[in-house]
Design a protein around this motif. Structure first.
Motif, PDB file in Angstrom:
ATOM      1  N   ALA A 193       0.840  -1.200   0.000  1.00  0.00           N
ATOM      2  CA  ALA A 193       0.000   0.000   0.000  1.00  0.00           C
ATOM      3  C   ALA A 193       0.877   1.254   0.000  1.00  0.00           C
ATOM      4  CB  ALA A 193      -0.923  -0.010   1.214  1.00  0.00           C
ATOM      5  N   ALA A 194       1.919   1.235   0.830  1.00  0.00           N
ATOM      6  CA  ALA A 194       2.841   2.379   0.890  1.00  0.00           C
ATOM      7  C   ALA A 194       3.572   2.559  -0.437  1.00  0.00           C
ATOM      8  CB  ALA A 194       3.844   2.183   2.026  1.00  0.00           C
ATOM      9  N   ALA A 195       3.925   1.447  -1.085  1.00  0.00           N
ATOM     10  CA  ALA A 195       4.612   1.515  -2.378  1.00  0.00           C
ATOM     11  C   ALA A 195       3.711   2.155  -3.432  1.00  0.00           C
ATOM     12  CB  ALA A 195       5.042   0.120  -2.828  1.00  0.00           C
ATOM     13  N   ALA A 196       2.419   1.848  -3.350  1.00  0.00           N
ATOM     14  CA  ALA A 196       1.463   2.426  -4.297  1.00  0.00           C
ATOM     15  C   ALA A 196       1.352   3.934  -4.101  1.00  0.00           C
ATOM     16  CB  ALA A 196       0.094   1.774  -4.124  1.00  0.00           C
ATOM     17  N   LEU A 197       1.381   4.363  -2.849  1.00  0.00           N
ATOM     18  CA  LEU A 197       1.307   5.795  -2.567  1.00  0.00           C
ATOM     19  C   LEU A 197       2.589   6.482  -3.036  1.00  0.00           C
ATOM     20  CD1 LEU A 197      -0.267   8.138  -1.244  1.00  0.00           C
ATOM     21  CD2 LEU A 197       0.942   7.614   0.882  1.00  0.00           C
ATOM     22  N   THR A 198       3.712   5.866  -2.753  1.00  0.00           N
ATOM     23  CA  THR A 198       5.006   6.423  -3.177  1.00  0.00           C
ATOM     24  C   THR A 198       5.070   6.531  -4.694  1.00  0.00           C
ATOM     25  OG1 THR A 198       6.105   5.468  -1.240  1.00  0.00           O
ATOM     26  CG2 THR A 198       7.511   6.131  -3.077  1.00  0.00           C
ATOM     27  N   GLY A 199       4.471   5.555  -5.380  1.00  0.00           N
ATOM     28  CA  GLY A 199       4.487   5.552  -6.841  1.00  0.00           C
ATOM     29  C   GLY A 199       3.442   6.453  -7.472  1.00  0.00           C
ATOM     30  N   GLY A 200       2.634   7.096  -6.627  1.00  0.00           N
ATOM     31  CA  GLY A 200       1.632   8.013  -7.149  1.00  0.00           C
ATOM     32  C   GLY A 200       0.378   7.360  -7.687  1.00  0.00           C
ATOM     33  N   HIS A 201       0.136   6.097  -7.314  1.00  0.00           N
ATOM     34  CA  HIS A 201      -1.031   5.366  -7.814  1.00  0.00           C
ATOM     35  C   HIS A 201      -2.286   5.614  -6.982  1.00  0.00           C
ATOM     36  CE1 HIS A 201       1.777   3.417 -10.453  1.00  0.00           C
ATOM     37  NE2 HIS A 201       2.473   2.945  -9.433  1.00  0.00           N
ATOM     38  N   ILE A 216       8.794   9.104   4.663  1.00  0.00           N
ATOM     39  CA  ILE A 216       8.718  10.495   5.117  1.00  0.00           C
ATOM     40  C   ILE A 216      10.122  11.084   5.224  1.00  0.00           C
ATOM     41  CG2 ILE A 216       8.082  12.002   7.052  1.00  0.00           C
ATOM     42  CD1 ILE A 216       5.790  10.016   7.648  1.00  0.00           C
ATOM     43  N   LYS A 217      11.027  10.334   5.837  1.00  0.00           N
ATOM     44  CA  LYS A 217      12.390  10.830   6.031  1.00  0.00           C
ATOM     45  C   LYS A 217      13.153  10.954   4.717  1.00  0.00           C
ATOM     46  CE  LYS A 217      13.134   9.422  10.842  1.00  0.00           C
ATOM     47  NZ  LYS A 217      13.953   8.622  11.776  1.00  0.00           N
ATOM     48  N   SER A 218      12.814  10.113   3.750  1.00  0.00           N
ATOM     49  CA  SER A 218      13.510  10.173   2.455  1.00  0.00           C
ATOM     50  C   SER A 218      12.933  11.265   1.544  1.00  0.00           C
ATOM     51  CB  SER A 218      13.419   8.821   1.750  1.00  0.00           C
ATOM     52  OG  SER A 218      12.087   8.556   1.339  1.00  0.00           O
ATOM     53  N   GLY A 219      11.827  11.854   1.972  1.00  0.00           N
ATOM     54  CA  GLY A 219      11.220  12.917   1.178  1.00  0.00           C
ATOM     55  C   GLY A 219      10.256  12.434   0.114  1.00  0.00           C
ATOM     56  N   GLN A 220       9.910  11.136   0.144  1.00  0.00           N
ATOM     57  CA  GLN A 220       8.966  10.592  -0.844  1.00  0.00           C
ATOM     58  C   GLN A 220       7.514  10.769  -0.413  1.00  0.00           C
ATOM     59  OE1 GLN A 220      10.856   6.612  -0.818  1.00  0.00           O
ATOM     60  NE2 GLN A 220      11.144   6.885  -3.023  1.00  0.00           N
ATOM     61  N   LEU A 221       7.306  10.800   0.906  1.00  0.00           N
ATOM     62  CA  LEU A 221       5.966  10.945   1.460  1.00  0.00           C
ATOM     63  C   LEU A 221       5.898  12.160   2.372  1.00  0.00           C
ATOM     64  CD1 LEU A 221       5.199   7.220   2.414  1.00  0.00           C
ATOM     65  CD2 LEU A 221       4.543   8.417   0.316  1.00  0.00           C
ATOM     66  N   LYS A 222       4.688  12.629   2.600  1.00  0.00           N
ATOM     67  CA  LYS A 222       4.482  13.800   3.451  1.00  0.00           C
ATOM     68  C   LYS A 222       3.356  13.489   4.430  1.00  0.00           C
ATOM     69  CE  LYS A 222       2.873  17.173   1.147  1.00  0.00           C
ATOM     70  NZ  LYS A 222       2.856  18.225   0.131  1.00  0.00           N
ATOM     71  N   ALA A 223       3.627  13.640   5.727  1.00  0.00           N
ATOM     72  CA  ALA A 223       2.614  13.389   6.752  1.00  0.00           C
ATOM     73  C   ALA A 223       1.812  14.655   7.014  1.00  0.00           C
ATOM     74  CB  ALA A 223       3.282  12.918   8.040  1.00  0.00           C
ATOM     75  N   LEU A 224       0.496  14.502   7.101  1.00  0.00           N
ATOM     76  CA  LEU A 224      -0.387  15.644   7.341  1.00  0.00           C
ATOM     77  C   LEU A 224      -0.859  15.716   8.793  1.00  0.00           C
ATOM     78  CD1 LEU A 224      -2.640  15.507   4.143  1.00  0.00           C
ATOM     79  CD2 LEU A 224      -0.441  16.660   4.469  1.00  0.00           C
ATOM     80  N   VAL A 225      -0.913  14.558   9.454  1.00  0.00           N
ATOM     81  CA  VAL A 225      -1.378  14.523  10.844  1.00  0.00           C
ATOM     82  C   VAL A 225      -0.981  13.192  11.456  1.00  0.00           C
ATOM     83  CG1 VAL A 225      -3.649  13.476  10.414  1.00  0.00           C
ATOM     84  CG2 VAL A 225      -3.393  15.113  12.289  1.00  0.00           C
ATOM     85  N   VAL A 226      -0.818  13.142  12.783  1.00  0.00           N
ATOM     86  CA  VAL A 226      -0.531  11.892  13.500  1.00  0.00           C
ATOM     87  C   VAL A 226      -1.585  11.688  14.586  1.00  0.00           C
ATOM     88  CG1 VAL A 226       1.959  11.873  13.076  1.00  0.00           C
ATOM     89  CG2 VAL A 226       1.059  13.080  15.066  1.00  0.00           C
TER      90      VAL A 226
END
Length: 327
Positions: A193-201, A216-226
Protein backbone atom coordinates in the motif's frame (compact mmCIF):
# COMPACT_ATOMS: atom_id res chain seq x y z
CA UNK A 1 -13.78 -58.36 26.91
CA UNK A 2 -10.13 -57.30 26.84
CA UNK A 3 -7.76 -59.55 28.79
CA UNK A 4 -6.63 -57.96 32.07
CA UNK A 5 -2.98 -58.07 30.97
CA UNK A 6 -3.80 -56.19 27.73
CA UNK A 7 -5.74 -53.52 29.63
CA UNK A 8 -2.85 -53.00 32.04
CA UNK A 9 -0.40 -52.70 29.15
CA UNK A 10 -2.56 -50.10 27.37
CA UNK A 11 -3.06 -48.12 30.58
CA UNK A 12 0.68 -48.07 31.26
CA UNK A 13 1.37 -46.91 27.71
CA UNK A 14 -1.13 -44.07 28.06
CA UNK A 15 0.49 -42.92 31.29
CA UNK A 16 3.91 -43.06 29.63
CA UNK A 17 2.72 -40.93 26.67
CA UNK A 18 1.17 -38.37 29.01
CA UNK A 19 4.36 -38.16 31.04
CA UNK A 20 6.44 -37.72 27.90
CA UNK A 21 4.13 -34.95 26.66
CA UNK A 22 4.40 -33.17 29.99
CA UNK A 23 8.18 -33.50 29.93
CA UNK A 24 8.30 -32.16 26.37
CA UNK A 25 6.26 -29.12 27.39
CA UNK A 26 8.50 -28.56 30.40
CA UNK A 27 11.52 -28.62 28.09
CA UNK A 28 9.95 -26.09 25.69
CA UNK A 29 11.32 -25.00 23.33
CA UNK A 30 13.23 -27.99 22.00
CA UNK A 31 13.33 -26.69 18.42
CA UNK A 32 12.93 -23.39 16.52
CA UNK A 33 9.68 -21.48 16.94
CA UNK A 34 7.92 -20.23 13.82
CA UNK A 35 6.54 -16.71 14.07
CA UNK A 36 3.86 -15.98 11.49
CA UNK A 37 3.63 -12.43 10.20
CA UNK A 38 0.20 -12.12 8.56
CA UNK A 39 1.21 -9.18 6.37
CA UNK A 40 3.78 -8.74 3.62
CA UNK A 41 7.52 -8.07 3.86
CA UNK A 42 8.53 -4.48 4.59
CA UNK A 43 5.35 -3.49 6.40
CA UNK A 44 4.99 -2.60 10.07
CA UNK A 45 3.97 -6.14 11.06
CA UNK A 46 6.95 -7.68 9.29
CA UNK A 47 9.37 -5.23 10.92
CA UNK A 48 7.90 -5.87 14.37
CA UNK A 49 8.11 -9.64 13.85
CA UNK A 50 11.76 -9.52 12.82
CA UNK A 51 12.61 -7.23 15.71
CA UNK A 52 11.09 -9.72 18.17
CA UNK A 53 12.75 -12.68 16.42
CA UNK A 54 16.14 -10.97 16.70
CA UNK A 55 15.97 -10.52 20.50
CA UNK A 56 13.75 -13.30 21.84
CA UNK A 57 16.20 -16.20 21.22
CA UNK A 58 18.57 -14.67 23.81
CA UNK A 59 16.00 -15.54 26.49
CA UNK A 60 13.97 -18.26 24.78
CA UNK A 61 16.90 -20.56 24.16
CA UNK A 62 15.81 -21.37 20.61
CA UNK A 63 15.72 -19.67 17.23
CA UNK A 64 12.63 -17.82 15.97
CA UNK A 65 11.91 -18.05 12.26
CA UNK A 66 9.69 -15.36 10.74
CA UNK A 67 7.38 -16.55 7.98
CA UNK A 68 5.08 -14.24 6.03
CA UNK A 69 1.65 -15.75 5.34
CA UNK A 70 -0.19 -12.93 3.65
CA UNK A 71 -3.65 -12.35 2.27
CA UNK A 72 -7.15 -11.17 3.16
CA UNK A 73 -5.97 -8.24 5.33
CA UNK A 74 -4.04 -10.53 7.67
CA UNK A 75 -6.77 -13.18 7.93
CA UNK A 76 -4.83 -15.88 6.06
CA UNK A 77 -1.89 -15.91 8.47
CA UNK A 78 -4.04 -15.42 11.57
CA UNK A 79 -6.37 -18.28 10.60
CA UNK A 80 -3.36 -20.51 9.98
CA UNK A 81 -2.11 -19.94 13.53
CA UNK A 82 -5.56 -20.33 15.07
CA UNK A 83 -5.79 -23.80 13.52
CA UNK A 84 -2.21 -24.82 14.30
CA UNK A 85 -1.24 -27.41 16.89
CA UNK A 86 -1.22 -25.73 20.32
CA UNK A 87 2.33 -26.71 21.21
CA UNK A 88 4.01 -23.30 21.17
CA UNK A 89 5.98 -23.86 17.97
CA UNK A 90 3.68 -21.80 15.74
CA UNK A 91 2.93 -18.31 17.04
CA UNK A 92 1.43 -15.16 15.57
CA UNK A 93 2.72 -11.61 15.37
CA UNK A 94 -0.76 -10.26 16.05
CA UNK A 95 -1.72 -6.86 14.72
CA UNK A 96 -4.58 -4.50 15.41
CA UNK A 97 -5.91 -4.94 11.88
CA UNK A 98 -6.08 -8.72 11.72
CA UNK A 99 -7.06 -9.22 15.36
CA UNK A 100 -9.42 -6.30 16.11
CA UNK A 101 -10.40 -4.33 12.99
CA UNK A 102 -11.10 -7.24 10.63
CA UNK A 103 -13.10 -9.28 13.20
CA UNK A 104 -15.14 -6.13 13.89
CA UNK A 105 -16.08 -5.59 10.25
CA UNK A 106 -16.07 -9.08 8.75
CA UNK A 107 -18.09 -11.73 10.55
CA UNK A 108 -17.32 -14.34 7.89
CA UNK A 109 -13.66 -14.84 8.76
CA UNK A 110 -12.79 -18.21 10.33
CA UNK A 111 -11.92 -16.86 13.79
CA UNK A 112 -13.18 -14.41 16.40
CA UNK A 113 -11.04 -11.72 18.02
CA UNK A 114 -10.47 -13.90 21.10
CA UNK A 115 -9.89 -17.29 19.43
CA UNK A 116 -6.24 -17.28 20.53
CA UNK A 117 -3.98 -17.55 23.54
CA UNK A 118 -2.89 -14.01 24.37
CA UNK A 119 0.79 -14.11 25.38
CA UNK A 120 1.37 -10.36 25.60
CA UNK A 121 1.27 -6.93 24.00
CA UNK A 122 4.60 -5.79 22.55
CA UNK A 123 4.28 -2.23 21.27
CA UNK A 124 1.93 0.51 20.14
CA UNK A 125 2.35 2.67 17.05
CA UNK A 126 0.49 5.86 16.22
CA UNK A 127 -0.95 6.29 12.74
CA UNK A 128 -0.06 9.02 10.27
CA UNK A 129 -2.16 10.34 7.41
CA UNK A 130 0.27 10.58 4.50
CA UNK A 131 0.27 11.78 0.90
CA UNK A 132 2.84 11.62 -1.87
CA UNK A 133 5.47 14.33 -1.49
CA UNK A 134 4.33 15.77 -4.84
CA UNK A 135 0.71 16.03 -3.70
CA UNK A 136 -0.92 19.45 -3.90
CA UNK A 137 -2.27 18.94 -0.38
CA UNK A 138 0.18 20.33 2.16
CA UNK A 139 -2.00 20.17 5.29
CA UNK A 140 -4.83 18.20 6.85
CA UNK A 141 -7.15 21.20 6.50
CA UNK A 142 -6.48 21.43 2.76
CA UNK A 143 -7.27 17.75 2.30
CA UNK A 144 -10.40 18.04 4.42
CA UNK A 145 -11.59 21.06 2.41
CA UNK A 146 -11.07 19.14 -0.84
CA UNK A 147 -13.12 16.22 0.42
CA UNK A 148 -15.85 18.52 1.69
CA UNK A 149 -15.92 20.12 -1.76
CA UNK A 150 -16.60 16.72 -3.30
CA UNK A 151 -13.20 15.93 -4.79
CA UNK A 152 -12.97 12.18 -5.36
CA UNK A 153 -9.65 10.99 -3.99
CA UNK A 154 -8.39 7.44 -3.55
CA UNK A 155 -6.74 5.77 -0.57
CA UNK A 156 -4.70 2.62 -0.13
CA UNK A 157 -5.09 0.03 2.60
CA UNK A 158 -3.77 -3.39 3.59
CA UNK A 159 -7.13 -4.93 2.66
CA UNK A 160 -10.84 -4.70 3.36
CA UNK A 161 -11.39 -4.55 7.12
CA UNK A 162 -7.76 -3.75 7.93
CA UNK A 163 -7.17 -0.85 10.28
CA UNK A 164 -5.74 1.11 7.35
CA UNK A 165 -9.22 0.79 5.83
CA UNK A 166 -11.22 1.45 8.99
CA UNK A 167 -8.98 4.41 9.90
CA UNK A 168 -10.04 6.30 6.77
CA UNK A 169 -13.70 5.36 7.27
CA UNK A 170 -13.50 6.69 10.83
CA UNK A 171 -11.79 9.86 9.62
CA UNK A 172 -14.49 10.48 7.02
CA UNK A 173 -17.18 9.81 9.60
CA UNK A 174 -15.55 12.31 11.96
CA UNK A 175 -15.66 14.83 9.09
CA UNK A 176 -19.40 14.12 8.67
CA UNK A 177 -18.72 12.53 5.28
CA UNK A 178 -19.96 9.13 4.01
CA UNK A 179 -17.67 6.12 3.91
CA UNK A 180 -17.58 6.23 0.10
CA UNK A 181 -16.41 9.85 -0.04
CA UNK A 182 -13.03 8.41 -1.03
CA UNK A 183 -12.28 5.47 -3.33
CA UNK A 184 -10.83 2.51 -1.43
CA UNK A 185 -8.03 0.57 -3.15
CA UNK A 186 -6.95 -2.44 -1.05
CA UNK A 187 -3.52 -4.11 -1.30
CA UNK A 188 -1.98 -7.24 0.21
CA UNK A 189 -0.15 -5.63 3.10
CA UNK A 190 0.90 -2.20 4.30
CA UNK A 191 4.21 -2.39 2.46
CA UNK A 192 2.51 -2.70 -0.93
CA UNK A 193 0.00 0.00 0.00
CA UNK A 194 2.84 2.38 0.89
CA UNK A 195 4.61 1.51 -2.38
CA UNK A 196 1.46 2.43 -4.30
CA UNK A 197 1.31 5.79 -2.57
CA UNK A 198 5.01 6.42 -3.18
CA UNK A 199 4.49 5.55 -6.84
CA UNK A 200 1.63 8.01 -7.15
CA UNK A 201 -1.03 5.37 -7.81
CA UNK A 202 -3.26 6.52 -4.91
CA UNK A 203 -3.75 9.88 -3.22
CA UNK A 204 -3.77 9.16 0.50
CA UNK A 205 -3.04 6.50 3.11
CA UNK A 206 -3.64 6.26 6.86
CA UNK A 207 -0.81 3.97 7.97
CA UNK A 208 1.22 3.03 11.01
CA UNK A 209 3.92 5.66 11.37
CA UNK A 210 6.46 2.86 11.63
CA UNK A 211 5.46 1.66 8.17
CA UNK A 212 5.85 5.03 6.43
CA UNK A 213 8.56 6.82 8.42
CA UNK A 214 11.20 5.73 5.90
CA UNK A 215 9.28 7.34 3.07
CA UNK A 216 8.72 10.50 5.12
CA UNK A 217 12.39 10.83 6.03
CA UNK A 218 13.51 10.17 2.46
CA UNK A 219 11.22 12.92 1.18
CA UNK A 220 8.97 10.59 -0.84
CA UNK A 221 5.97 10.94 1.46
CA UNK A 222 4.48 13.80 3.45
CA UNK A 223 2.61 13.39 6.75
CA UNK A 224 -0.39 15.64 7.34
CA UNK A 225 -1.38 14.52 10.84
CA UNK A 226 -0.53 11.89 13.50
CA UNK A 227 -2.86 10.13 15.94
CA UNK A 228 -0.60 10.35 18.99
CA UNK A 229 -1.74 12.48 21.93
CA UNK A 230 1.38 14.61 21.62
CA UNK A 231 3.56 15.45 18.64
CA UNK A 232 5.88 12.61 17.73
CA UNK A 233 9.59 13.30 18.05
CA UNK A 234 10.70 12.18 14.59
CA UNK A 235 7.95 14.19 12.85
CA UNK A 236 7.74 17.07 15.29
CA UNK A 237 6.45 19.46 12.63
CA UNK A 238 3.35 17.33 12.01
CA UNK A 239 0.25 18.26 14.05
CA UNK A 240 -1.78 15.78 16.11
CA UNK A 241 -5.39 14.90 15.34
CA UNK A 242 -6.37 16.83 18.44
CA UNK A 243 -4.66 19.95 17.11
CA UNK A 244 -6.65 19.79 13.86
CA UNK A 245 -9.95 19.33 15.70
CA UNK A 246 -10.41 15.55 15.49
CA UNK A 247 -9.39 14.24 18.90
CA UNK A 248 -11.62 11.15 18.59
CA UNK A 249 -9.20 9.82 15.97
CA UNK A 250 -6.67 9.15 18.74
CA UNK A 251 -8.37 5.75 19.01
CA UNK A 252 -6.71 4.85 15.70
CA UNK A 253 -3.51 3.35 17.06
CA UNK A 254 -1.66 0.32 15.85
CA UNK A 255 -0.10 -2.36 18.00
CA UNK A 256 1.76 -5.63 17.88
CA UNK A 257 1.23 -8.55 20.23
CA UNK A 258 2.29 -12.17 20.52
CA UNK A 259 -0.50 -14.75 20.20
CA UNK A 260 -0.67 -18.50 20.00
CA UNK A 261 -3.43 -20.97 19.14
CA UNK A 262 -6.08 -21.47 21.80
CA UNK A 263 -5.28 -23.84 24.65
CA UNK A 264 -1.51 -23.45 24.75
CA UNK A 265 -0.15 -25.54 27.65
CA UNK A 266 0.82 -23.71 30.82
CA UNK A 267 4.59 -24.45 30.52
CA UNK A 268 4.58 -22.64 27.14
CA UNK A 269 2.62 -19.67 28.50
CA UNK A 270 4.90 -19.50 31.53
CA UNK A 271 8.01 -19.57 29.35
CA UNK A 272 6.79 -16.68 27.22
CA UNK A 273 5.77 -14.73 30.31
CA UNK A 274 9.41 -14.93 31.42
CA UNK A 275 10.77 -14.13 27.96
CA UNK A 276 8.58 -11.05 27.47
CA UNK A 277 9.46 -9.78 30.94
CA UNK A 278 13.14 -10.02 30.00
CA UNK A 279 12.60 -8.41 26.59
CA UNK A 280 10.88 -5.51 28.32
CA UNK A 281 14.28 -4.54 29.72
CA UNK A 282 16.28 -5.45 26.61
CA UNK A 283 18.11 -2.33 25.43
CA UNK A 284 18.53 -3.53 21.86
CA UNK A 285 14.86 -4.46 21.41
CA UNK A 286 13.70 -1.21 22.98
CA UNK A 287 16.06 0.87 20.85
CA UNK A 288 15.02 -0.87 17.63
CA UNK A 289 11.32 -0.57 18.50
CA UNK A 290 11.74 3.18 19.00
CA UNK A 291 13.82 3.38 15.82
CA UNK A 292 10.81 1.94 13.98
CA UNK A 293 8.77 4.77 15.51
CA UNK A 294 6.79 2.46 17.75
CA UNK A 295 6.31 2.78 21.48
CA UNK A 296 7.53 -0.20 23.59
CA UNK A 297 4.58 -1.32 25.71
CA UNK A 298 4.92 -4.91 26.89
CA UNK A 299 1.88 -6.08 28.87
CA UNK A 300 0.90 -9.42 30.36
CA UNK A 301 -1.83 -11.72 29.07
CA UNK A 302 -4.73 -10.32 31.08
CA UNK A 303 -3.80 -6.69 30.37
CA UNK A 304 -3.51 -7.52 26.68
CA UNK A 305 -6.95 -9.14 26.58
CA UNK A 306 -8.56 -6.08 28.18
CA UNK A 307 -6.70 -3.69 25.85
CA UNK A 308 -7.67 -5.58 22.68
CA UNK A 309 -11.28 -6.11 23.74
CA UNK A 310 -11.74 -2.38 24.35
CA UNK A 311 -10.40 -1.49 20.91
CA UNK A 312 -12.35 -4.25 19.16
CA UNK A 313 -15.55 -3.06 20.81
CA UNK A 314 -14.84 0.52 19.74
CA UNK A 315 -14.30 -0.50 16.12
CA UNK A 316 -17.38 -2.72 16.10
CA UNK A 317 -19.54 0.12 17.42
CA UNK A 318 -18.52 2.40 14.52
CA UNK A 319 -18.80 -0.36 11.91
CA UNK A 320 -22.25 -1.42 13.10
CA UNK A 321 -23.50 2.17 13.26
CA UNK A 322 -22.37 2.82 9.69
CA UNK A 323 -23.80 -0.50 8.48
CA UNK A 324 -20.44 -1.69 7.14
CA UNK A 325 -20.35 -5.10 8.79
CA UNK A 326 -19.96 -8.10 6.48
CA UNK A 327 -22.28 -10.81 7.80
Amino acid sequence: MFPIKSMITRFAAAISLTACAGLAQADYPAKPVTLISPYGPGGAADLAARNLAASAPNYLGAEMIVTNRTGAAGVTGSAYVSKSRPDGYTLLLARVGSQAAVPAINHRIPYKWNDFTFLGLLEKNPFALVVNAKSKYTSFDELKAALKAGEKLSYASAGVGSLLHIAVVMMLDDMDLPADAMKHIPFKGGGKAAAALTGGHVDVMFQNLSGVIGGIKSGQLKALVVTSEERFKDVADVPTVSEVGHKDLETIVGWSALYGPKNLPEPVISKWRQVLTQIKGDKVWNAQTKRLNSIPDIRDSEQTIRFVEKQYTGFKTVVDRLGLAIK
